[in-house]
Design an enzyme around this catalytic site. Structure first.
Site, PDB file in Angstrom:
ATOM      1  N   LYS A  22     -66.504 -20.223  72.730  1.00  0.00           N
ATOM      2  CA  LYS A  22     -67.586 -19.316  72.331  1.00  0.00           C
ATOM      3  C   LYS A  22     -68.650 -19.257  73.433  1.00  0.00           C
ATOM      4  O   LYS A  22     -69.082 -18.183  73.840  1.00  0.00           O
ATOM      5  CB  LYS A  22     -68.223 -19.811  71.029  1.00  0.00           C
ATOM      6  CG  LYS A  22     -69.559 -19.162  70.704  1.00  0.00           C
ATOM      7  CD  LYS A  22     -70.123 -19.621  69.383  1.00  0.00           C
ATOM      8  CE  LYS A  22     -71.057 -20.794  69.458  1.00  0.00           C
ATOM      9  NZ  LYS A  22     -72.380 -20.531  70.063  1.00  0.00           N
ATOM     10  N   ASN A  23     -69.057 -20.418  73.901  1.00  0.00           N
ATOM     11  CA  ASN A  23     -70.173 -20.442  74.850  1.00  0.00           C
ATOM     12  C   ASN A  23     -69.788 -19.955  76.244  1.00  0.00           C
ATOM     13  O   ASN A  23     -70.663 -19.689  77.064  1.00  0.00           O
ATOM     14  CB  ASN A  23     -70.790 -21.855  74.918  1.00  0.00           C
ATOM     15  CG  ASN A  23     -71.561 -22.185  73.651  1.00  0.00           C
ATOM     16  OD1 ASN A  23     -71.717 -21.330  72.772  1.00  0.00           O
ATOM     17  ND2 ASN A  23     -72.035 -23.413  73.545  1.00  0.00           N
ATOM     18  N   CYS A 116     -79.230 -20.876  66.039  1.00  0.00           N
ATOM     19  CA  CYS A 116     -79.469 -22.092  65.252  1.00  0.00           C
ATOM     20  C   CYS A 116     -80.884 -22.611  65.468  1.00  0.00           C
ATOM     21  O   CYS A 116     -81.386 -22.630  66.592  1.00  0.00           O
ATOM     22  CB  CYS A 116     -78.460 -23.168  65.648  1.00  0.00           C
ATOM     23  SG  CYS A 116     -76.808 -22.860  65.030  1.00  0.00           S
ATOM     24  N   ARG A 121     -86.720 -23.954  71.200  1.00  0.00           N
ATOM     25  CA  ARG A 121     -85.842 -23.129  72.031  1.00  0.00           C
ATOM     26  C   ARG A 121     -86.584 -21.985  72.744  1.00  0.00           C
ATOM     27  O   ARG A 121     -86.253 -20.803  72.568  1.00  0.00           O
ATOM     28  CB  ARG A 121     -84.666 -22.585  71.216  1.00  0.00           C
ATOM     29  CG  ARG A 121     -83.884 -23.676  70.540  1.00  0.00           C
ATOM     30  CD  ARG A 121     -82.598 -23.202  69.952  1.00  0.00           C
ATOM     31  NE  ARG A 121     -81.518 -23.132  70.932  1.00  0.00           N
ATOM     32  CZ  ARG A 121     -80.256 -22.863  70.627  1.00  0.00           C
ATOM     33  NH1 ARG A 121     -79.922 -22.613  69.394  1.00  0.00           N
ATOM     34  NH2 ARG A 121     -79.319 -22.834  71.560  1.00  0.00           N
ATOM     35  N   ASP A 305     -74.029 -30.643  71.373  1.00  0.00           N
ATOM     36  CA  ASP A 305     -73.270 -29.922  70.347  1.00  0.00           C
ATOM     37  C   ASP A 305     -72.258 -30.830  69.640  1.00  0.00           C
ATOM     38  O   ASP A 305     -71.849 -30.551  68.511  1.00  0.00           O
ATOM     39  CB  ASP A 305     -72.513 -28.736  70.965  1.00  0.00           C
ATOM     40  CG  ASP A 305     -73.450 -27.585  71.301  1.00  0.00           C
ATOM     41  OD1 ASP A 305     -74.653 -27.708  71.034  1.00  0.00           O
ATOM     42  OD2 ASP A 305     -72.966 -26.571  71.842  1.00  0.00           O
ATOM     43  N   ARG A 397     -69.621 -18.807  62.853  1.00  0.00           N
ATOM     44  CA  ARG A 397     -70.160 -18.332  64.134  1.00  0.00           C
ATOM     45  C   ARG A 397     -69.470 -19.028  65.303  1.00  0.00           C
ATOM     46  O   ARG A 397     -69.446 -18.502  66.416  1.00  0.00           O
ATOM     47  CB  ARG A 397     -71.669 -18.618  64.210  1.00  0.00           C
ATOM     48  CG  ARG A 397     -72.523 -17.633  63.420  1.00  0.00           C
ATOM     49  CD  ARG A 397     -74.008 -17.841  63.705  1.00  0.00           C
ATOM     50  NE  ARG A 397     -74.193 -18.141  65.102  1.00  0.00           N
ATOM     51  CZ  ARG A 397     -74.782 -19.244  65.576  1.00  0.00           C
ATOM     52  NH1 ARG A 397     -75.279 -20.137  64.774  1.00  0.00           N
ATOM     53  NH2 ARG A 397     -74.897 -19.432  66.871  1.00  0.00           N
TER      54      ARG A 397
HETATM   55  C1  UD1 Z   1     -76.610 -23.784  75.317  1.00  0.00           C
HETATM   56  C2  UD1 Z   1     -75.488 -23.697  74.311  1.00  0.00           C
HETATM   57  C3  UD1 Z   1     -75.754 -24.633  73.146  1.00  0.00           C
HETATM   58  C4  UD1 Z   1     -75.962 -26.044  73.655  1.00  0.00           C
HETATM   59  C5  UD1 Z   1     -77.044 -26.051  74.749  1.00  0.00           C
HETATM   60  C6  UD1 Z   1     -77.201 -27.413  75.424  1.00  0.00           C
HETATM   61  C7  UD1 Z   1     -74.705 -21.412  74.517  1.00  0.00           C
HETATM   62  C8  UD1 Z   1     -74.582 -20.070  73.888  1.00  0.00           C
HETATM   63  N1  UD1 Z   1     -75.402 -22.328  73.823  1.00  0.00           N
HETATM   64  O1  UD1 Z   1     -77.798 -23.391  74.631  1.00  0.00           O
HETATM   65  O2  UD1 Z   1     -74.624 -24.592  72.276  1.00  0.00           O
HETATM   66  O3  UD1 Z   1     -76.397 -26.851  72.593  1.00  0.00           O
HETATM   67  O4  UD1 Z   1     -76.708 -25.112  75.780  1.00  0.00           O
HETATM   68  O5  UD1 Z   1     -76.005 -27.844  75.959  1.00  0.00           O
HETATM   69  O6  UD1 Z   1     -74.164 -21.664  75.578  1.00  0.00           O
HETATM   70  N2  UD1 Z   1     -85.418 -24.950  77.275  1.00  0.00           N
HETATM   71  C9  UD1 Z   1     -86.733 -24.673  77.562  1.00  0.00           C
HETATM   72  N3  UD1 Z   1     -87.027 -23.488  78.157  1.00  0.00           N
HETATM   73  C10 UD1 Z   1     -86.064 -22.579  78.479  1.00  0.00           C
HETATM   74  C11 UD1 Z   1     -84.715 -22.876  78.167  1.00  0.00           C
HETATM   75  C12 UD1 Z   1     -84.423 -24.075  77.561  1.00  0.00           C
HETATM   76  O7  UD1 Z   1     -87.641 -25.488  77.300  1.00  0.00           O
HETATM   77  O8  UD1 Z   1     -86.395 -21.516  79.026  1.00  0.00           O
HETATM   78  C13 UD1 Z   1     -85.086 -26.229  76.596  1.00  0.00           C
HETATM   79  C14 UD1 Z   1     -84.531 -26.001  75.194  1.00  0.00           C
HETATM   80  O9  UD1 Z   1     -85.569 -25.830  74.247  1.00  0.00           O
HETATM   81  C15 UD1 Z   1     -83.730 -27.248  74.961  1.00  0.00           C
HETATM   82  C16 UD1 Z   1     -83.176 -27.534  76.351  1.00  0.00           C
HETATM   83  O10 UD1 Z   1     -84.009 -26.862  77.286  1.00  0.00           O
HETATM   84  O11 UD1 Z   1     -84.573 -28.292  74.566  1.00  0.00           O
HETATM   85  C17 UD1 Z   1     -81.727 -27.132  76.541  1.00  0.00           C
HETATM   86  O12 UD1 Z   1     -81.600 -25.758  76.368  1.00  0.00           O
HETATM   87  P1  UD1 Z   1     -80.495 -24.870  77.093  1.00  0.00           P
HETATM   88  O13 UD1 Z   1     -79.695 -25.714  78.032  1.00  0.00           O
HETATM   89  O14 UD1 Z   1     -81.176 -23.667  77.638  1.00  0.00           O
HETATM   90  O15 UD1 Z   1     -79.589 -24.473  75.870  1.00  0.00           O
HETATM   91  P2  UD1 Z   1     -79.105 -23.043  75.460  1.00  0.00           P
HETATM   92  O16 UD1 Z   1     -78.724 -22.252  76.664  1.00  0.00           O
HETATM   93  O17 UD1 Z   1     -80.072 -22.456  74.486  1.00  0.00           O
END
Ligand code: UD1
Length: 430
Positions: A22-23, A116, A121, A305, A397
């Site tokens: 999915k990701n 989620c 986030r 995850d 999902r």
């Molecule tokens: C992706 C995955 C999700 C997984 C996560 C971490 C997808 C669709 N989703 O989510 O399943 O759990 O990676 O491996 O691929 N953060 C900030 N600012 C930002 C972006 C992120 O503070 O602009 C923080 C987030 O709040 C979180 C951390 O960084 O605490 C990790 O987030 P991120 O690696 O961006 O996860 P996702 O891309 O949302």
């Protein structure tokens, strides 16, 4: 509403192939619009998040077609650069269209993504990087308007290796003049998959899988055929399910190195793992032992995850396991439900302490999020009697035909989807 009815106590055994990731699929679907082209994707998982990405593509004016696990996208007909709030709110991954649309149209009009509720986030890292690439971004409430006359390649450094920010930067950088160098990039296999796709689409990218990625130039191609890699979190889920039930399973057509952080831990808990380049066999003892302490961290560390899934596997293990969640602040939402099944878990701050219990007892619980919901299904597999997991669509999902996959491995699981207004009293029995 979905109802997952699980009669626990069956050992999982047998072999299966794992769905496409999915990701990996979601950012690649968004990437199909960075230039006018035709894309054929293979091994695309049949999930509601993928349906949402296809609906967004159609709303933007692209043509899409799906046959089983094949998807065709023709992005030459794209006409819009705006995505409705309704579509954006359906999933977190709609955020990838920010970088992709900016690359294609020089503009993106959308709102903050859903997904989620694992914590705040924010997308500040995405926005800061896009500004550095030359975008002007207006934020008004939940709405984001990103514009750029010309994207300019530059050196960027992420203060945290955010998966989504890395993906958005790479998508936008496809249209940038000159080289983009991203330091502090996420190293997840899904980033490697996206870079392989972008390379097929005409990007000259090096460094995928390391913390520095360089996108030197982009020469658009017109047609790309690409296979989505297997889902390492689904692989981890099945390993945890087998471990929880004292099972013996073989996963075919997977890359075991991509989820070795999870299988290493299961090995320490007493499972025997035999693997080669493309398959893995896991044989679990009747009872696992605790494997001490674990921290979630960015790849190649233990994936956040898989944390709720491993927690479910260890509920009946001998001894105490400590799990510290370092990525999301709100990722123990499954704990209350697992406790209702008889688990002995205490949460202090970002650490959960799981003391193994002899027995779990089936009851009715409600899924809180995608992986949390799956962890409840896993707990149900090793609980006595019947567990019912009520879910507003979180599990589907991320898991394709989860009921069928588990049934084929010998589990007694039934999935029923009934209208939101129907009540649990109408839940079919048996
Ligand atoms: C992706 C995955 C999700 C997984 C996560 C971490 C997808 C669709 N989703 O989510 O399943 O759990 O990676 O491996 O691929 N953060 C900030 N600012 C930002 C972006 C992120 O503070 O602009 C923080 C987030 O709040 C979180 C951390 O960084 O605490 C990790 O987030 P991120 O690696 O961006 O996860 P996702 O891309 O949302």
């Amino acid at each position: 509403m979905d109802f997952w009815q699980i009669r626990g106590g069956r050992r999982l055994s047998g072999s299966c192939e794992v769905q496409g990731s999915k990701n990996a699929a979601l950012p690649i679907l968004a990437a199909s619009i960075v230039c006018p082209c035709r894309v054929e994707l293979l091994h695309v998982p049949q999930l509601s998040d993928v349906d949402t990405a296809l609906a967004i593509l159609r709303a933007l004016g692209c043509q899409t077609k799906r046959e089983g696990e094949r998807v065709w996208i023709d992005s030459r007909t794209l006409t819009h650069s705006e995505i409705s709030h309704k579509l954006m709110a359906r999933m977190r991954s709609s955020v990838f269209f920010l970088g992709a649309l900016t690359a294609r149209c020089g503009e993106a009009l959308l709102s903050l993504p859903g997904g989620c509720q694992l914590g705040q986030r924010p997308i500040d890292l995405h926005l800061a990087a896009l500004r550095k690439l030359g975008c002007e971004i207006d934020e008004a409430g939940d709405n984001i308007h990103c514009r750029s006359r010309e994207l300019r390649g530059c050196e960027l450094t992420l203060t945290f290796p955010s998966v989504g920010a890395t993906e958005n930067i790479l998508l936008a950088a496809c249209a940038a003049r000159g080289e983009t160098v991203l330091h502090g990039a996420a190293r997840e296999p899904e980033i490697v998959a996206l870079c392989r796709f972008l390379r097929a689409l005409g990007a000259d990218i090096v460094g995928a899988g390391s913390d520095t990625i360089r996108l030197r130039r982009f020469q658009a191609r017109e047609y790309v055929r690409f296979a989505i890699p297997p889902d390492r979190i689904v692989s981890s889920t099945l390993c945890c399910a087998a471990a929880a039930t004292g099972g013996d399973i073989v996963l075919k057509a997977v890359d075991p190195t991509e989820f070795s952080a999870v299988t290493d831990f299961l090995k320490a808990a007493g499972c025997v793992i035999i693997q080669n380049k493309h398959a893995l066999r896991l044989r679990a003892p009747q009872q696992l032992r605790s494997a001490g302490a674990l921290y979630t961290s960015p790849y190649p560390g233990f994936p956040t995850d898989a944390q709720p899934l491993l927690m479910a596997a260890l509920l009946r293990a001998r001894g105490t396991t400590r799990i510290t969640e370092t990525i999301f602040e709100n990722r123990f939402r499954q704990v209350a439900a697992l406790r209702r099944l008889g688990a002995d878990i205490t949460v202090r701050g970002c650490t959960a302490e799981i003391r193994g219990v002899r027995r779990l007892y089936g009851t009715e619980v409600t899924a809180t999020d995608l992986r949390g919901g799956a962890s409840m299904v896993l707990a149900g597999l090793c609980a006595e009697g019947e567990t019912v997991v009520c879910d507003t669509g979180h599990i589907t999902r991320g898991y394709e035909s989860f009921d069928r996959v588990l049934q084929e491995l010998g589990a007694d699981v039934k999935w029923t989807a009934i209208g939101m207004r129907d009540s649990l009293s109408e839940l079919p029995k048996g």
